[in-house]
Design a protein around this motif. Sequence first.
Motif, PDB file in Angstrom:
ATOM      1  N   ILE A   1       2.907 -10.610  26.723  1.00 39.44           N
ATOM      2  CA  ILE A   1       1.820 -11.717  26.221  1.00 39.44           C
ATOM      3  C   ILE A   1       0.826 -11.231  25.118  1.00 39.44           C
ATOM      4  O   ILE A   1       0.832 -11.748  24.284  1.00 39.44           O
ATOM      5  CB  ILE A   1       0.689 -12.014  27.294  1.00 39.44           C
ATOM      6  N   VAL A   2       0.611  -9.950  25.259  1.00 32.46           N
ATOM      7  CA  VAL A   2       0.132  -9.103  23.993  1.00 32.46           C
ATOM      8  C   VAL A   2       1.004  -9.232  22.747  1.00 32.46           C
ATOM      9  O   VAL A   2       0.650  -9.333  21.841  1.00 32.46           O
ATOM     10  CB  VAL A   2      -0.045  -7.630  24.496  1.00 32.46           C
ATOM     11  N   ALA A   3       2.332  -9.051  23.092  1.00 36.39           N
ATOM     12  CA  ALA A   3       3.301  -8.921  21.930  1.00 36.39           C
ATOM     13  C   ALA A   3       3.473 -10.306  21.336  1.00 36.39           C
ATOM     14  O   ALA A   3       3.416 -10.410  19.977  1.00 36.39           O
ATOM     15  CB  ALA A   3       4.644  -8.689  22.752  1.00 36.39           C
ATOM     16  N   PHE A   4       2.924 -11.523  22.065  1.00 43.76           N
ATOM     17  CA  PHE A   4       3.060 -12.627  21.248  1.00 43.76           C
ATOM     18  C   PHE A   4       2.108 -12.926  20.655  1.00 43.76           C
ATOM     19  O   PHE A   4       2.010 -13.469  19.652  1.00 43.76           O
ATOM     20  CB  PHE A   4       3.181 -13.771  22.652  1.00 43.76           C
ATOM     21  N   PHE A   5       0.610 -12.432  21.157  1.00 42.35           N
ATOM     22  CA  PHE A   5      -0.464 -12.680  20.382  1.00 42.35           C
ATOM     23  C   PHE A   5      -0.497 -11.975  19.196  1.00 42.35           C
ATOM     24  O   PHE A   5      -1.062 -12.386  18.041  1.00 42.35           O
ATOM     25  CB  PHE A   5      -1.450 -12.494  21.272  1.00 42.35           C
ATOM     26  N   PHE A   6       0.324 -10.760  19.100  1.00 38.73           N
ATOM     27  CA  PHE A   6       0.349  -9.746  18.250  1.00 38.73           C
ATOM     28  C   PHE A   6       1.094 -10.570  16.981  1.00 38.73           C
ATOM     29  O   PHE A   6       1.030 -10.230  15.876  1.00 38.73           O
ATOM     30  CB  PHE A   6       0.867  -8.427  18.500  1.00 38.73           C
ATOM     31  N   SER A   7       2.466 -10.775  17.628  1.00 37.70           N
ATOM     32  CA  SER A   7       3.269 -11.553  16.536  1.00 37.70           C
ATOM     33  C   SER A   7       2.567 -12.920  15.960  1.00 37.70           C
ATOM     34  O   SER A   7       3.017 -13.098  14.674  1.00 37.70           O
ATOM     35  CB  SER A   7       4.490 -11.857  17.363  1.00 37.70           C
ATOM     36  N   ASN A   8       2.049 -13.412  16.630  1.00 34.93           N
ATOM     37  CA  ASN A   8       1.293 -14.732  16.115  1.00 34.93           C
ATOM     38  C   ASN A   8      -0.081 -14.606  15.254  1.00 34.93           C
ATOM     39  O   ASN A   8      -0.117 -15.429  14.569  1.00 34.93           O
ATOM     40  CB  ASN A   8       0.954 -15.720  17.317  1.00 34.93           C
ATOM     41  N   ASN A   9      -0.560 -13.635  15.704  1.00 37.72           N
ATOM     42  CA  ASN A   9      -1.749 -13.473  14.764  1.00 37.72           C
ATOM     43  C   ASN A   9      -1.968 -12.095  13.912  1.00 37.72           C
ATOM     44  O   ASN A   9      -2.037 -12.403  12.493  1.00 37.72           O
ATOM     45  CB  ASN A   9      -2.952 -13.435  15.814  1.00 37.72           C
ATOM     46  N   VAL A  10      -1.660 -11.031  14.525  1.00 36.90           N
ATOM     47  CA  VAL A  10      -1.506  -9.777  13.553  1.00 36.90           C
ATOM     48  C   VAL A  10      -0.490  -9.716  12.511  1.00 36.90           C
ATOM     49  O   VAL A  10      -1.012  -9.232  11.348  1.00 36.90           O
ATOM     50  CB  VAL A  10      -1.719  -8.430  14.649  1.00 36.90           C
ATOM     51  N   ILE A  11       0.725  -9.999  13.050  1.00 40.75           N
ATOM     52  CA  ILE A  11       1.760  -9.951  11.956  1.00 40.75           C
ATOM     53  C   ILE A  11       1.508 -10.630  10.816  1.00 40.75           C
ATOM     54  O   ILE A  11       1.559 -10.315   9.489  1.00 40.75           O
ATOM     55  CB  ILE A  11       3.097  -9.675  12.509  1.00 40.75           C
ATOM     56  N   PRO A  12       1.121 -12.051  10.845  1.00 42.08           N
ATOM     57  CA  PRO A  12       0.992 -12.910   9.868  1.00 42.08           C
ATOM     58  C   PRO A  12      -0.097 -12.608   8.934  1.00 42.08           C
ATOM     59  O   PRO A  12       0.022 -12.725   7.683  1.00 42.08           O
ATOM     60  CB  PRO A  12       0.698 -14.206  10.458  1.00 42.08           C
ATOM     61  N   PHE A  13      -1.278 -11.860   9.660  1.00 42.38           N
ATOM     62  CA  PHE A  13      -2.434 -11.351   8.814  1.00 42.38           C
ATOM     63  C   PHE A  13      -1.921 -10.265   8.001  1.00 42.38           C
ATOM     64  O   PHE A  13      -2.405 -10.187   6.946  1.00 42.38           O
ATOM     65  CB  PHE A  13      -3.632 -11.355   9.769  1.00 42.38           C
ATOM     66  N   ALA A  14      -1.394  -9.268   8.624  1.00 41.17           N
ATOM     67  CA  ALA A  14      -0.744  -8.158   7.841  1.00 41.17           C
ATOM     68  C   ALA A  14       0.021  -8.669   6.761  1.00 41.17           C
ATOM     69  O   ALA A  14      -0.075  -7.940   5.673  1.00 41.17           O
ATOM     70  CB  ALA A  14      -0.364  -7.197   8.840  1.00 41.17           C
ATOM     71  N   GLU A  15       0.841  -9.552   6.992  1.00 39.86           N
ATOM     72  CA  GLU A  15       1.829 -10.011   5.976  1.00 39.86           C
ATOM     73  C   GLU A  15       1.230 -10.447   4.738  1.00 39.86           C
ATOM     74  O   GLU A  15       1.362 -10.541   3.627  1.00 39.86           O
ATOM     75  CB  GLU A  15       2.928 -10.932   6.413  1.00 39.86           C
ATOM     76  N   TYR A  16       0.151 -11.267   5.292  1.00 40.93           N
ATOM     77  CA  TYR A  16      -0.681 -12.016   4.317  1.00 40.93           C
ATOM     78  C   TYR A  16      -1.340 -11.002   3.303  1.00 40.93           C
ATOM     79  O   TYR A  16      -1.464 -11.202   1.953  1.00 40.93           O
ATOM     80  CB  TYR A  16      -1.725 -12.893   4.753  1.00 40.93           C
ATOM     81  N   LYS A  17      -2.064 -10.102   4.025  1.00 41.61           N
ATOM     82  CA  LYS A  17      -2.793  -8.969   3.125  1.00 41.61           C
ATOM     83  C   LYS A  17      -1.549  -7.813   2.529  1.00 41.61           C
ATOM     84  O   LYS A  17      -1.817  -7.722   1.077  1.00 41.61           O
ATOM     85  CB  LYS A  17      -3.337  -7.963   4.075  1.00 41.61           C
ATOM     86  N   PHE A  18      -0.355  -7.700   2.907  1.00 42.27           N
ATOM     87  CA  PHE A  18       0.692  -6.955   2.306  1.00 42.27           C
ATOM     88  C   PHE A  18       1.254  -7.296   0.906  1.00 42.27           C
ATOM     89  O   PHE A  18       1.078  -6.894   0.046  1.00 42.27           O
ATOM     90  CB  PHE A  18       1.681  -6.760   3.411  1.00 42.27           C
TER      91      PHE A  18
ATOM     92  N   VAL B   1       1.982 -19.884  14.836  1.00 40.48           N
ATOM     93  CA  VAL B   1       2.680 -21.213  15.413  1.00 40.48           C
ATOM     94  C   VAL B   1       2.083 -22.245  14.933  1.00 40.48           C
ATOM     95  O   VAL B   1       2.962 -23.401  14.716  1.00 40.48           O
ATOM     96  CB  VAL B   1       2.722 -21.030  16.816  1.00 40.48           C
ATOM     97  N   ASN B   2       0.802 -22.531  14.966  1.00 40.88           N
ATOM     98  CA  ASN B   2       0.324 -23.872  14.673  1.00 40.88           C
ATOM     99  C   ASN B   2       0.467 -24.200  13.117  1.00 40.88           C
ATOM    100  O   ASN B   2       0.704 -25.466  12.804  1.00 40.88           O
ATOM    101  CB  ASN B   2      -1.248 -24.029  15.223  1.00 40.88           C
ATOM    102  N   GLU B   3       0.362 -23.110  12.387  1.00 36.32           N
ATOM    103  CA  GLU B   3       0.585 -23.331  10.987  1.00 36.32           C
ATOM    104  C   GLU B   3       1.959 -23.628  10.796  1.00 36.32           C
ATOM    105  O   GLU B   3       2.169 -24.429   9.756  1.00 36.32           O
ATOM    106  CB  GLU B   3       0.163 -22.133  10.230  1.00 36.32           C
ATOM    107  N   LEU B   4       2.821 -22.985  11.369  1.00 39.69           N
ATOM    108  CA  LEU B   4       4.155 -23.428  10.979  1.00 39.69           C
ATOM    109  C   LEU B   4       4.645 -24.691  11.504  1.00 39.69           C
ATOM    110  O   LEU B   4       5.502 -25.327  11.021  1.00 39.69           O
ATOM    111  CB  LEU B   4       5.348 -22.153  11.778  1.00 39.69           C
TER     112      LEU B   4
ATOM    113  N   ASN C   1      14.208 -21.127   7.310  1.00 44.74           N
ATOM    114  CA  ASN C   1      13.338 -19.831   7.423  1.00 44.74           C
ATOM    115  C   ASN C   1      12.021 -20.178   8.295  1.00 44.74           C
ATOM    116  O   ASN C   1      11.777 -19.260   8.722  1.00 44.74           O
ATOM    117  CB  ASN C   1      13.056 -19.374   6.034  1.00 44.74           C
ATOM    118  N   HIS C   2      11.445 -21.289   8.057  1.00 43.03           N
ATOM    119  CA  HIS C   2      10.241 -21.454   8.809  1.00 43.03           C
ATOM    120  C   HIS C   2      10.563 -21.563  10.322  1.00 43.03           C
ATOM    121  O   HIS C   2       9.691 -21.237  11.107  1.00 43.03           O
ATOM    122  CB  HIS C   2       9.609 -22.859   8.273  1.00 43.03           C
ATOM    123  N   LEU C   3      11.638 -22.228  10.526  1.00 42.89           N
ATOM    124  CA  LEU C   3      12.123 -22.245  12.210  1.00 42.89           C
ATOM    125  C   LEU C   3      12.413 -20.996  12.624  1.00 42.89           C
ATOM    126  O   LEU C   3      11.944 -20.848  13.909  1.00 42.89           O
ATOM    127  CB  LEU C   3      13.341 -23.303  12.255  1.00 42.89           C
ATOM    128  N   LEU C   4      13.244 -20.155  11.707  1.00 43.50           N
ATOM    129  CA  LEU C   4      13.157 -18.945  12.342  1.00 43.50           C
ATOM    130  C   LEU C   4      12.071 -17.915  12.474  1.00 43.50           C
ATOM    131  O   LEU C   4      12.087 -17.371  13.583  1.00 43.50           O
ATOM    132  CB  LEU C   4      14.347 -18.202  11.451  1.00 43.50           C
TER     133      LEU C   4
END
Length: 477
Positions: A112-129, A268-271, A361-364
């Motif tokens: 569950i933590v991994a999902f929230f991390f993948s859904n929130n933290v990683i997109p934010f970090a990619e956006y910043k990166f 997920v919602n944005e995708l 790519n968006h589906l993946l």
Amino acid sequence: MKILDKYLLKTFLTTFTTVFVILFFIFILQTVWLFIAELAGKDLDLLMIIKFLAFSMPRIVPLVLPLSILLASIMTFGNLAENYEFAAMKSSGISLQRAMRSLTVFIILLSIVAFFFSNNVIPFAEYKFINFRKNIAQVKPALAIAEGQFSDVGFYNIKVNKKSGAQGNTLTGITIHKKSQSGDGSKTVIKAKDGELISSEQSSILQLVLNDGYYYEDIVPKNYVDREKLPFVKSSFKKQIINIDLSELNKVDVNEESVASSNTMLTVNELNYTLDSLNKNMKTDIIAFSENSNTRITYPEKSKKVVVKKNKPLPNNLLSLYSNQEKSNILQLASSTIESTIYTIDSSNTDLLNKQKNINNHLLAFYDKFVIVFACFLMFFIGAPLGAIIRKGGLGLPIVFAILIFITFHFINTFGKRLAQENGMTPFMGAWLSSFVLTPLAVLLTYRATNDIGLISMDVILAPFQKILKKLFPTQN
């Protein structure tokens, strides 16, 4: 929580934390190695480098987390089996499933933590990166000019074959396209054998010194008749200095965020929202192309109409109804229409394929956020039974098994995604292919570990050969 659950959880957490930190550090070193050419010798301060690495770290977690769970599971249950602790549990009536219960709850929470991390933290970090990297490239022109590709620097598009020197300011094989101020493309091309970037912190002017080159420029006369002659200017030079004004580039704030369209930046919602828009746009394009094609394949209304009597059958060759001049016009029109239609189909096909790849790519990216959740379960239910079967802990055999299994998982995952991107399979299958392939292995290992069956039963392998030998050489009583 019983003493056994506490003991197993403590043992697993200790091993998992150690493995995760070590693997995370290894993958960070890999990230540094990948971007060392962009970071080294570019006059970046320590804070910017730390930010650069910090924004790139979260993308490592989807790789490190499943591997850490797999290795920690093999090591933990391998140690328990090797030290005969499992034998003691089974003699007390505690099965493998009961021993895995507390750890299964932990894996559920971790997933569950991994999902929230993948859904929130990683997109934010990619956006910043991505934005941080783009802004660094604008502030540091030497970083902006990449080898082997055109880089946008001010009013110039610059391509170099090779960069060298301590600051990366010595350039070889330079091609420059100067942007037209009227916005109608590039009419000036400069090629040079080598050159050098000269800049100063006190000046906003970047000097590009070019050696042994050629200058080519298209001339656009005011007289339209002269434009058909396509006049141009060409000259050679031994040395030429181009001054690039960086005053606008240096106004860039490295914390500014303007890029927000990459699929890795979306939740997920944005995708879901983006995919809905992309699919609607693609359907609209297909309908528009169909209507446009129907409009193209028509005969001009001004053409002469041939009247045929009702009871008179049409000839096999309809062109015989027209004069030679009309036949020629019809054939020319048909030929040009076919050529135009083929060109339109080819260009539209390329455009639609690119749009479909973007959708894929968006589906993946959408499915990846759920794959990591299942991957945590999958690696645990492969690692725990496997550790109980091989009965080896430590860093020897468990690492070998973990690496083999994870490489297989990662290879199939990468292969499936590449196929899905090129429409070789659906994005759903591409994202979940590795999970579907390894799930039977997890079920098999769990079954064999539960029933105290070894990893490979030699009796099953040798039984057919024994039967053959008995038939060939029957025993005599």
